[in-house]
Design a protein around this motif. Structure first.
Motif, PDB file in Angstrom:
ATOM      1  N   PRO A  22       0.812  -1.219   0.000  1.00 46.49           N
ATOM      2  CA  PRO A  22       0.000   0.000   0.000  1.00 46.49           C
ATOM      3  C   PRO A  22       0.843   1.266   0.000  1.00 46.49           C
ATOM      4  CG  PRO A  22      -0.028  -1.029   2.164  1.00 46.49           C
ATOM      5  CD  PRO A  22       0.669  -1.992   1.247  1.00 46.49           C
ATOM      6  N   LEU A  23       0.397   2.228  -0.780  1.00 49.29           N
ATOM      7  CA  LEU A  23       1.004   3.560  -0.847  1.00 49.29           C
ATOM      8  C   LEU A  23      -0.111   4.574  -0.673  1.00 49.29           C
ATOM      9  CD1 LEU A  23       3.278   5.583  -1.443  1.00 49.29           C
ATOM     10  CD2 LEU A  23       2.828   5.235  -3.897  1.00 49.29           C
ATOM     11  N   VAL A  24      -0.053   5.338   0.408  1.00 51.92           N
ATOM     12  CA  VAL A  24      -1.074   6.346   0.696  1.00 51.92           C
ATOM     13  C   VAL A  24      -0.793   7.598  -0.137  1.00 51.92           C
ATOM     14  CG1 VAL A  24      -2.175   7.724   2.494  1.00 51.92           C
ATOM     15  CG2 VAL A  24      -1.260   5.453   3.038  1.00 51.92           C
ATOM     16  N   LEU A  25      -1.827   8.129  -0.773  1.00 59.71           N
ATOM     17  CA  LEU A  25      -1.711   9.334  -1.593  1.00 59.71           C
ATOM     18  C   LEU A  25      -2.575  10.440  -0.999  1.00 59.71           C
ATOM     19  CD1 LEU A  25      -2.044   7.780  -5.179  1.00 59.71           C
ATOM     20  CD2 LEU A  25       0.050   8.193  -3.861  1.00 59.71           C
ATOM     21  N   LEU A  26      -1.960  11.608  -0.749  1.00 57.86           N
ATOM     22  CA  LEU A  26      -2.675  12.765  -0.214  1.00 57.86           C
ATOM     23  C   LEU A  26      -2.558  13.924  -1.198  1.00 57.86           C
ATOM     24  CD1 LEU A  26      -1.573  12.682   3.548  1.00 57.86           C
ATOM     25  CD2 LEU A  26      -3.578  11.615   2.484  1.00 57.86           C
ATOM     26  N   HIS A  27      -3.696  14.387  -1.686  1.00 59.72           N
ATOM     27  CA  HIS A  27      -3.781  15.408  -2.733  1.00 59.72           C
ATOM     28  C   HIS A  27      -3.509  16.808  -2.187  1.00 59.72           C
ATOM     29  CE1 HIS A  27      -7.568  16.769  -0.976  1.00 59.72           C
ATOM     30  NE2 HIS A  27      -7.837  15.483  -0.788  1.00 59.72           N
ATOM     31  N   GLY A  28      -3.456  17.769  -3.100  1.00 61.64           N
ATOM     32  CA  GLY A  28      -3.271  19.163  -2.724  1.00 61.64           C
ATOM     33  C   GLY A  28      -4.582  19.894  -2.485  1.00 61.64           C
ATOM     34  N   PHE A  29      -4.481  21.161  -2.094  1.00 65.28           N
ATOM     35  CA  PHE A  29      -5.652  21.995  -1.852  1.00 65.28           C
ATOM     36  C   PHE A  29      -6.488  22.105  -3.124  1.00 65.28           C
ATOM     37  CE2 PHE A  29      -7.502  26.368  -1.600  1.00 65.28           C
ATOM     38  CZ  PHE A  29      -8.421  26.102  -0.594  1.00 65.28           C
ATOM     39  N   THR A  30      -7.772  21.975  -3.004  1.00 63.40           N
ATOM     40  CA  THR A  30      -8.792  21.934  -4.064  1.00 63.40           C
ATOM     41  C   THR A  30      -8.777  20.616  -4.842  1.00 63.40           C
ATOM     42  OG1 THR A  30      -7.594  22.916  -5.954  1.00 63.40           O
ATOM     43  CG2 THR A  30      -8.625  24.455  -4.385  1.00 63.40           C
ATOM     44  N   GLY A  31      -7.964  19.653  -4.431  1.00 62.06           N
ATOM     45  CA  GLY A  31      -7.917  18.373  -5.117  1.00 62.06           C
ATOM     46  C   GLY A  31      -8.832  17.346  -4.470  1.00 62.06           C
ATOM     47  N   SER A  32      -8.592  16.090  -4.800  1.00 61.39           N
ATOM     48  CA  SER A  32      -9.311  14.981  -4.186  1.00 61.39           C
ATOM     49  C   SER A  32      -8.560  13.699  -4.520  1.00 61.39           C
ATOM     50  CB  SER A  32     -10.757  14.888  -4.696  1.00 61.39           C
ATOM     51  OG  SER A  32     -10.804  14.299  -5.986  1.00 61.39           O
ATOM     52  N   ALA A  33      -9.082  12.573  -4.056  1.00 55.83           N
ATOM     53  CA  ALA A  33      -8.473  11.279  -4.347  1.00 55.83           C
ATOM     54  C   ALA A  33      -8.465  10.966  -5.838  1.00 55.83           C
ATOM     55  CB  ALA A  33      -9.206  10.182  -3.589  1.00 55.83           C
ATOM     56  N   ARG A  34      -9.263  11.697  -6.611  1.00 59.97           N
ATOM     57  CA  ARG A  34      -9.348  11.448  -8.054  1.00 59.97           C
ATOM     58  C   ARG A  34      -8.456  12.383  -8.875  1.00 59.97           C
ATOM     59  NH1 ARG A  34     -15.876  10.163  -8.697  1.00 59.97           N
ATOM     60  NH2 ARG A  34     -15.935   8.598  -7.032  1.00 59.97           N
ATOM     61  N   ALA A  35      -7.500  13.014  -8.218  1.00 61.68           N
ATOM     62  CA  ALA A  35      -6.692  14.035  -8.885  1.00 61.68           C
ATOM     63  C   ALA A  35      -5.372  13.516  -9.432  1.00 61.68           C
ATOM     64  CB  ALA A  35      -6.415  15.182  -7.898  1.00 61.68           C
TER      65      ALA A  35
END
Length: 279
Positions: A22-35
């Motif tokens: 598993p690799l956790v992904l954290l998006h930027g401001f105004t983003g989401s998991a679909r970015a």
């Protein structure tokens, strides 16, 4: 799409794809998991991507009060959601911009949850109270603007900032996809994010990085001079830190040069994460 209730009445959304550790992904401001676009697709060929919608973004809850937006609580909530999604105590974490600041917070405040850390265009916060106070005033003004004018008007303003000038060469469909992700957010969530976990609101983690045990790769686009300098500083602070610059890319290097960022991330994780995290 799976929502995890990490506190009574408060849930975070997590999207998963791919196979492997598993690799956790954290998006930027105004983003989401679909970015994550093509970069996310490349990662999914080797890792099980665990992409969270940070509080106030995407399909996660956007409460009116700031409790869950505070960086310390946001870090605890994300760790709980990731453990529920993966069944693992430790994962590798990768964060971009705001998500990079959040991943640093997780690594410093909950080090037992982080086997390896990668950031893209991120910072450990602001080192002086004067800087933080100035940034809080600016973020409060942005939050007021979002609440007054709405998300669409704010996104149009946000996308006009010089920070994104290096994206002018990107295909129209890539920019459209990015804009659609941004437009799917809610005014209350974006405003709460700025007020609760903005760069001025969060605690600084410069000192904490000095005792960070996890291997740490700080990436930045070479055209993003401010964050390239910050990446070098963070790498020098962390005992197992290293920095890398992505040629020809600006602030969102994973969007502008996904293949180059994937190569840098995969090389790092193959050395520092995969040996301890078999599929």
């Amino acid at each position: 799409m799976t929502r995890y209730e990490v506190a009574p009445g408060f849930s975070l959304n997590v999207e998963t794809w791919g196979e492997g550790p598993p690799l956790v992904l954290l998006h930027g401001f105004t983003g989401s998991a679909r970015a994550w676009g093509r970069f996310g697709e490349l990662l999914g060929a080797r890792y099980r991507c665990v992409a969270a919608d940070i509080v106030g973004h995407g399909l996660s809850d956007a409460p009116a009060d700031l409790e869950h937006y505070r960086m310390e609580q946001a870090a605890r909530d994300l760790v709980a959601a990731v453990r529920a999604a993966t069944g693992r105590e430790r994962c590798a974490w990768l964060g971009y911009s705001m998500g990079g600041r959040t991943a640093i917070a997780v690594a410093c405040l909950q080090p037992e949850a982080v086997a390896a850390l990668v950031t893209i265009g991120a910072s450990p916060g602001l080192s002086t109270e004067a800087e933080r106070a100035e940034r809080r005033r600016a973020d409060e003004a942005l939050a007021d603007r979002i609440e007054r004018d709405g998300v669409e008007a704010f996104v149009s303003y946000w996308e006009s900032l010089p920070l994104w000038a290096s994206q002018s060469h990107l295909p129209a469909e890539v920019l459209r996809a990015q804009r659609q992700v941004r437009l799917a957010n809610r005014p209350a969530g974006l405003a709460g994010s700025l007020r609760g976990m903005g760069t001025g609101a969060q605690p600084p983690f410069h000192d904490a990085l000095r005792s960070l045990a996890a291997p740490f790769l700080a990436l930045a686009g070479e055209l993003d001079a401010k964050y390239a300098d910050i990446a070098r500083v963070m790498a020098a602070l962390a005992p197992a830190g290293s920095a890398g610059l992505i040629p020809g890319a600006g602030h969102a290097a994973q969007l502008e040069a996904p293949d180059a960022v994937f190569t840098a991330v995969d090389t790092f994780l193959r050395q520092h994460y995969l040996p301890e995290a078999p599929p």
